[in-house]
Design a protein around this motif. Structure first.
Motif, short mmCIF file in Angstrom:
data_model
loop_
_atom_site.label_atom_id
_atom_site.label_comp_id
_atom_site.label_asym_id
_atom_site.label_seq_id
_atom_site.Cartn_x
_atom_site.Cartn_y
_atom_site.Cartn_z
N GLU A 198 0.90 -1.17 0.13
CA GLU A 198 -0.03 0.04 0.00
C GLU A 198 1.06 1.38 0.03
OE1 GLU A 198 -3.40 0.20 -0.18
OE2 GLU A 198 -3.49 -2.24 -0.33
N ARG A 199 0.38 2.45 -0.31
CA ARG A 199 1.13 3.47 -0.54
C ARG A 199 0.19 4.85 0.12
NH1 ARG A 199 5.49 3.73 -3.94
NH2 ARG A 199 5.98 1.48 -4.43
N PHE A 200 1.09 5.83 0.65
CA PHE A 200 0.24 6.95 1.01
C PHE A 200 1.14 8.20 0.99
CE2 PHE A 200 3.19 5.84 4.27
CZ PHE A 200 3.34 6.92 5.04
N GLN A 201 0.55 9.39 0.79
CA GLN A 201 1.18 10.67 0.55
C GLN A 201 1.63 11.15 2.03
OE1 GLN A 201 1.77 11.76 -2.28
NE2 GLN A 201 0.18 10.64 -3.57
N ARG A 202 3.02 11.83 1.90
CA ARG A 202 3.56 12.49 2.96
C ARG A 202 2.49 13.41 3.78
NH1 ARG A 202 9.64 12.70 2.48
NH2 ARG A 202 10.11 11.38 0.69
N THR A 203 1.70 14.17 3.05
CA THR A 203 0.66 14.94 3.42
C THR A 203 -0.61 14.50 4.08
OG1 THR A 203 0.10 15.54 1.40
CG2 THR A 203 1.74 16.90 2.56
N ASP A 204 -0.89 12.96 3.75
CA ASP A 204 -2.14 12.64 4.20
C ASP A 204 -2.53 12.72 5.48
OD1 ASP A 204 -2.72 11.72 1.74
OD2 ASP A 204 -2.09 9.67 1.88
N ALA A 205 -3.67 13.10 5.91
CA ALA A 205 -4.29 13.12 7.04
C ALA A 205 -4.93 11.68 7.79
CB ALA A 205 -5.63 14.15 7.34
N SER A 206 -5.09 10.83 6.71
CA SER A 206 -5.63 9.63 7.14
C SER A 206 -5.18 8.18 6.41
CB SER A 206 -7.06 9.71 7.01
OG SER A 206 -7.82 8.07 7.39
N VAL A 207 -4.88 7.16 6.96
CA VAL A 207 -4.63 6.13 5.95
C VAL A 207 -5.09 4.93 6.30
CG1 VAL A 207 -2.16 7.03 5.54
CG2 VAL A 207 -2.63 5.79 7.67
N VAL A 208 -6.55 5.05 7.05
CA VAL A 208 -7.36 4.08 7.41
C VAL A 208 -7.68 2.94 6.26
CG1 VAL A 208 -9.68 3.47 8.34
CG2 VAL A 208 -8.38 5.28 9.08
N GLY A 209 -7.83 3.54 5.15
CA GLY A 209 -8.23 2.53 3.94
C GLY A 209 -6.94 1.80 3.70
N GLN A 210 -5.97 2.10 3.68
CA GLN A 210 -4.52 1.34 3.47
C GLN A 210 -4.14 0.55 4.51
OE1 GLN A 210 -5.10 4.65 3.30
NE2 GLN A 210 -3.40 5.53 1.89
N VAL A 211 -4.39 0.97 5.70
CA VAL A 211 -4.17 0.05 7.00
C VAL A 211 -5.21 -1.12 7.00
CG1 VAL A 211 -4.65 -0.07 9.33
CG2 VAL A 211 -2.99 1.87 8.40
N LEU A 212 -6.35 -0.83 6.71
CA LEU A 212 -7.36 -1.94 6.84
C LEU A 212 -6.98 -3.21 5.82
CD1 LEU A 212 -10.73 -0.03 7.23
CD2 LEU A 212 -9.35 -1.37 8.75
N LYS A 213 -6.64 -2.88 4.54
CA LYS A 213 -6.13 -3.84 3.65
C LYS A 213 -5.00 -4.48 4.10
CE LYS A 213 -7.84 -1.25 -0.31
NZ LYS A 213 -7.50 -0.28 -1.68
N VAL A 214 -4.04 -3.58 4.77
CA VAL A 214 -2.88 -4.29 5.25
C VAL A 214 -3.09 -5.40 6.29
CG1 VAL A 214 -0.84 -4.03 6.66
CG2 VAL A 214 -1.14 -2.44 4.80
N ILE A 215 -3.89 -5.19 7.48
CA ILE A 215 -4.50 -5.80 8.28
C ILE A 215 -5.29 -7.16 7.69
CG2 ILE A 215 -5.95 -6.26 10.31
CD1 ILE A 215 -5.17 -3.23 11.11
N ALA A 216 -6.02 -7.00 6.87
CA ALA A 216 -6.76 -8.00 6.30
C ALA A 216 -5.81 -9.05 5.58
CB ALA A 216 -7.49 -7.55 5.29
N ALA A 217 -4.49 -8.72 5.02
CA ALA A 217 -3.60 -9.77 4.49
C ALA A 217 -3.01 -10.68 5.54
CB ALA A 217 -2.56 -9.07 4.04
N LYS A 218 -3.20 -10.31 6.91
CA LYS A 218 -2.67 -10.93 8.32
C LYS A 218 -1.16 -11.37 8.16
CE LYS A 218 -7.13 -13.47 8.62
NZ LYS A 218 -7.79 -14.81 8.83
N PRO A 219 -0.39 -10.05 7.87
CA PRO A 219 0.86 -10.34 8.02
C PRO A 219 1.54 -10.54 9.38
CG PRO A 219 0.28 -7.87 8.18
CD PRO A 219 -0.92 -8.76 7.72
N ASP A 220 2.74 -11.10 9.37
CA ASP A 220 3.57 -11.23 10.63
C ASP A 220 4.00 -10.09 11.30
OD1 ASP A 220 3.10 -14.16 10.60
OD2 ASP A 220 4.80 -14.48 9.18
N ALA A 221 4.33 -9.27 10.24
CA ALA A 221 5.16 -7.87 10.32
C ALA A 221 4.75 -6.92 9.32
CB ALA A 221 6.65 -8.11 10.44
N VAL A 222 4.85 -5.74 9.53
CA VAL A 222 4.87 -4.60 8.62
C VAL A 222 5.93 -3.90 8.51
CG1 VAL A 222 3.20 -2.72 7.95
CG2 VAL A 222 2.11 -4.45 9.09
N LEU A 223 6.39 -3.51 7.28
CA LEU A 223 7.24 -2.56 7.05
C LEU A 223 6.54 -1.36 6.68
CD1 LEU A 223 10.22 -1.38 6.65
CD2 LEU A 223 10.21 -2.44 4.42
N ILE A 224 6.95 -0.18 7.27
CA ILE A 224 6.43 1.22 6.77
C ILE A 224 7.79 1.88 6.22
CG2 ILE A 224 5.31 3.37 7.64
CD1 ILE A 224 4.16 1.78 10.01
#
Length: 390
Positions: free
Chosen positions: A191-217
């Motif tokens: 997933e991607r986000f802009q430096r100036t974004d005020a919210s990344v809820v959509g991206q985070v929900l997709k990340v969590i849905a993938a059930k990763p052991d770890a997340v790299l930001i």
């Protein structure tokens, strides 16, 4: 002849060598002390204020300009530095986009630049004539990505998600991390986000849905805290990694308790005092940490400050060698000699590693320029990595 005249004549004779010595060396600096990358630029500028007023044993003057984290302004600054201030070299910019935009100016004016931005695309491919004049201090993303993957493998993580900036920094990290992950670590979401974004809820929900052991930001500075905060708010309990781009005090302040335990690769200078005595960089790194923190306070040293001071050390070494060519500062011949000297730097220890620069490598760091760090008790601390046991 009076005694006064004799003293004056002697003094004048002694002054002649000084008058014929090398001219003042002028270095232009472009940093982002305002705008979205200010957290990085301010740390850079703090280190620049500690630069000695000589290079290669000769007087030096530094012209420092703020680009406001704006690419067009950075290019304008570089054109001013090269055309009006007649600088012998440039240090900066802090951001990859600005450093890439600077390449045309370097090629046109034949001026060497030591960038303070991380992406390897600033100096690669070296087959591009524009990049012949570009060097950079921060470690290549590939070097940092491999130590992250080694740590993930050590901890047994099989599935990892990626969320990065939607710009050249994020692109570089995606390329290097996905390559380093190979078949050992599966990337289950990107997933991607802009430096100036005020919210990344959509991206985070997709990340969590993938059930990763770890997340790299894959971000830099304070904007990197937003995805991590959102992951925790949405109930993610896995391990979170960040890149060395988080190394600002503002990241710790904005992230607060939400970034405790964050793992990240870093230059050894950031955690200098905690390194084992066997680390080849420790002595130089601790000396700089002492110098920096005497001025700015305990636990204020960052990767970006170490890179900026390392740039002075690199220039100091290269200027001394360039002067031996006989070319005078302020001339095209000296800039060319300085470029060549930078390209032939060998075994130079700076706060964040050991530099061996060549015509095939305009960054110059190896594995000695990276360790794993962790956010512990609100501070950047040393964390034992897989490579540290070897």
């Amino acid at each position: 002849m009076s005694r006064f005249f004799l003293r004056y004549a002697c003094a004048l004779a002694l002054a002649v060598p000084a008058l014929s010595a090398h001219a003042e060396i002028v270095i232009g600096v472009d940093v982002s002390t305002t705008g979205p990358a200010a957290a990085i630029g301010i740390q850079t500028n703090n280190a620049i204020r500690l630069w000695p007023n000589t290079l290669g044993g000769e007087p030096a003057r530094y012209v420092v300009l703020d680009d406001g984290t704006d690419v067009s302004r950075a290019v304008k600054n570089l054109r001013k530095l090269t055309s009006e201030d007649k600088v012998d070299a440039i240090v900066g910019p802090n951001t990859t986009a600005a450093a890439l935009a600077a390449l045309d100016v370097l090629a046109e004016t034949r001026t060497p630049m030591i960038a303070l931005a991380a992406s390897s695309v600033i100096v690669e491919p070296l087959s591009d004539p524009k990049r012949a004049w570009a060097f950079k201090m921060p470690q290549n993303d590939s070097l940092m990505a491999t130590v992250l993957v080694e740590d993930m493998k050590k901890k047994g993580f099989k599935n990892v998600a990626f969320i990065g900036f939607a710009d050249s920094y994020g692109d570089s990290w995606w390329k290097e991390f996905s390559a380093a992950a190979g078949s050992d670590v599966k990337v289950v979401a990107q997933e991607r986000f802009q430096r100036t974004d005020a919210s990344v809820v959509g991206q985070v929900l997709k990340v969590i849905a993938a059930k990763p052991d770890a997340v790299l930001i894959a971000g830099a500075g304070t904007p990197s805290a937003l995805p991590q905060k959102t992951l925790l708010e949405r109930g993610y309990t896995g391990t979170i990694y960040q890149t060395h781009g988080i190394g600002t005090l503002e990241f710790l302040q904005v992230g607060g308790r939400d970034v405790e335990g964050t793992l990240f690769p870093t230059g050894p200078g950031v955690v200098a005092r905690e390194l084992p005595d066997s680390n080849p960089v420790k002595k130089v790194a601790v000396a700089f940490a002492d110098k920096y923190e005497r001025q700015y306070g305990a636990h204020t040293l960052t990767q970006f400050a170490g890179d900026a001071y390392g740039a002075w050390m690199l220039l100091d070494s290269a200027v001394a060698r360039a002067l031996k060519s006989g070319a005078k500062p302020g001339t095209a011949e000296f800039r060319a000699a300085l470029r060549d000297a930078l390209e032939n730097t060998r075994d130079l220890i700076v706060p964040n590693g050991v530099l061996n620069i060549s015509k095939d490598n305009h960054q110059g760091f190896d594995e000695r320029a990276r360790v794993m760090g962790v956010v512990r008790n609100g501070k950047f601390s040393y964390a034992e990595a897989a490579t540290d046991k070897k």
